[in-house]
Design an enzyme around this catalytic site. Structure first.
Site, PDB file in Angstrom:
ATOM      1  N   SER A  17       0.811  -1.222   0.000  1.00 36.14           N
ATOM      2  CA  SER A  17       0.000   0.000   0.000  1.00 36.14           C
ATOM      3  C   SER A  17       0.842   1.269   0.000  1.00 36.14           C
ATOM      4  O   SER A  17       0.319   2.359  -0.240  1.00 36.14           O
ATOM      5  CB  SER A  17      -0.936   0.017   1.214  1.00 36.14           C
ATOM      6  OG  SER A  17      -0.203   0.086   2.427  1.00 36.14           O
ATOM      7  N   ASN A  92      -1.388  -6.344  -4.503  1.00 34.71           N
ATOM      8  CA  ASN A  92      -0.721  -5.320  -5.293  1.00 34.71           C
ATOM      9  C   ASN A  92       0.803  -5.373  -5.190  1.00 34.71           C
ATOM     10  O   ASN A  92       1.497  -5.011  -6.140  1.00 34.71           O
ATOM     11  CB  ASN A  92      -1.208  -3.935  -4.847  1.00 34.71           C
ATOM     12  CG  ASN A  92      -0.340  -2.820  -5.368  1.00 34.71           C
ATOM     13  OD1 ASN A  92      -0.314  -2.536  -6.564  1.00 34.71           O
ATOM     14  ND2 ASN A  92       0.411  -2.181  -4.463  1.00 34.71           N
ATOM     15  N   TYR A 158      10.584 -11.092 -13.781  1.00 33.36           N
ATOM     16  CA  TYR A 158       9.370 -10.326 -13.458  1.00 33.36           C
ATOM     17  C   TYR A 158       8.252 -10.674 -14.436  1.00 33.36           C
ATOM     18  O   TYR A 158       7.119 -10.964 -14.024  1.00 33.36           O
ATOM     19  CB  TYR A 158       9.672  -8.837 -13.509  1.00 33.36           C
ATOM     20  CG  TYR A 158       8.448  -7.966 -13.404  1.00 33.36           C
ATOM     21  CD1 TYR A 158       7.884  -7.671 -12.157  1.00 33.36           C
ATOM     22  CD2 TYR A 158       7.841  -7.436 -14.545  1.00 33.36           C
ATOM     23  CE1 TYR A 158       6.749  -6.875 -12.061  1.00 33.36           C
ATOM     24  CE2 TYR A 158       6.707  -6.643 -14.448  1.00 33.36           C
ATOM     25  CZ  TYR A 158       6.166  -6.373 -13.213  1.00 33.36           C
ATOM     26  OH  TYR A 158       5.038  -5.589 -13.118  1.00 33.36           O
ATOM     27  N   CYS A 159       8.556 -10.639 -15.732  1.00 38.95           N
ATOM     28  CA  CYS A 159       7.551 -10.972 -16.741  1.00 38.95           C
ATOM     29  C   CYS A 159       6.982 -12.365 -16.510  1.00 38.95           C
ATOM     30  O   CYS A 159       5.766 -12.584 -16.578  1.00 38.95           O
ATOM     31  CB  CYS A 159       8.167 -10.892 -18.138  1.00 38.95           C
ATOM     32  SG  CYS A 159       8.731  -9.251 -18.638  1.00 38.95           S
ATOM     33  N   LYS A 162       4.595 -12.593 -13.583  1.00 37.21           N
ATOM     34  CA  LYS A 162       3.276 -12.029 -13.863  1.00 37.21           C
ATOM     35  C   LYS A 162       2.456 -12.947 -14.766  1.00 37.21           C
ATOM     36  O   LYS A 162       1.229 -13.031 -14.634  1.00 37.21           O
ATOM     37  CB  LYS A 162       3.424 -10.634 -14.496  1.00 37.21           C
ATOM     38  CG  LYS A 162       3.942  -9.582 -13.523  1.00 37.21           C
ATOM     39  CD  LYS A 162       3.034  -9.427 -12.306  1.00 37.21           C
ATOM     40  CE  LYS A 162       3.479  -8.311 -11.395  1.00 37.21           C
ATOM     41  NZ  LYS A 162       2.606  -8.139 -10.204  1.00 37.21           N
TER      42      LYS A 162
END
Length: 263
Positions: A17, A92, A158-159, A162
């Protein structure tokens, strides 16, 4: 067009957050009437964020290490103790370190997957279990990226994380549907100012220059998409990925020939 239903009385957990997107998400949910559980690595930062948002006793901040299963379990337990169950979970938090595959260490590879994939799995599992036991028909929103479909040099782990998160989202959507719990992914657009991965001004300019709609993401862009997925406006939507990135993940505006203009 149907307006977003009032989210007053809903309880939302937001990881990461303290980041740019995380702050936008927290602010948007609070303005929509949600009680919030804010979580990030630093308790003082969470306390400051809670004060800035004017959070009441129905909300709280909880510092958690998303690489530590016991820390995530403690967060889940605190949500259960205070609320019984959350109505909305926004996974998130994510990290975006850069490095060529031939240079990146195994430890760094594991760290990326731990935060970006393993933590959402553990947290969703724990909070969804509470939802089921409390009869809550909740909404789980995983913050993904167009990088799940568009490979980028120096950020391959990272890709890949995801891409895996998108598949995990669909898996939870299938298995939680019988309980009325929905799971979707949201892909926000490029937003400069990350507190995790510092970007140079040159990088920011070059990235924005390639976005088809010609600008970075705004708070309103994220809020409109997020509130749709969090609310009953999307009651018949699960297992989907909503991309709100100005076209950044569909292609590039780069021209590799002499003709630079369409006319």
């Amino acid at each position: 067009m149907t307006a977003f239903p009032d989210l007053a009385g809903k309880r939302a957990v937001v990881t990461g957050s303290g980041g740019v997107i995380g702050r936008w998400i927290a602010e948007s949910l609070r303005e929509a009437g949600c009680a919030l559980c804010l979580t990030d690595a630093s308790q003082p930062d969470l306390d400051a964020q809670a004060a800035a948002l004017g959070l009441a006793d129905d909300s709280f901040g909880f510092a958690a290490d998303l690489m530590d299963e016991a820390s995530i379990d403690a967060l889940v337990a605190e949500v259960g103790r205070r609320w019984g169950a959350a109505d909305i979970l926004v996974n998130n938090a994510g990290i975006y370190p850069s490095g060529f595959l031939l240079d990146i260490s195994t430890a760094e590879f594991d760290r990326i997957f731990s935060v970006n994939l393993r933590a959402p799995f553990i947290l969703t599992k724990g909070l969804a279990t509470q939802m089921v036991r409390q009869g809550v028909k909740g909404s789980i929103i995983n913050i993904s990226s167009g990088a799940s479909r568009k490979m980028r040099r120096t950020v391959v782990p990272y890709c890949t994380s995801k891409t895996a998160l998108d598949r995990l989202t669909k898996g939870f959507a299938v298995e939680l549907a019988e309980f009325g719990i929905r799971a979707n992914a949201l892909e926000p657009g490029f937003a400069a100012g990350s507190t995790v991965s510092e970007l140079t001004e040159e990088h920011i300019r070059n990235t924005v220059a390639q976005i088809p709609l010609g600008r970075p993401s705004s708070r309103a862009d994220v809020a409109n998409a997020l509130l749709y997925l969090a609310s009953d406006a999307s009651a018949y939507v699960t297992g989907s990925t909503l991309t709100v990135d100005g076209g950044n993940s569909i292609g590039s505006l780069a021209v590799h020939q002499a003709k630079k203009h369409p006319l």
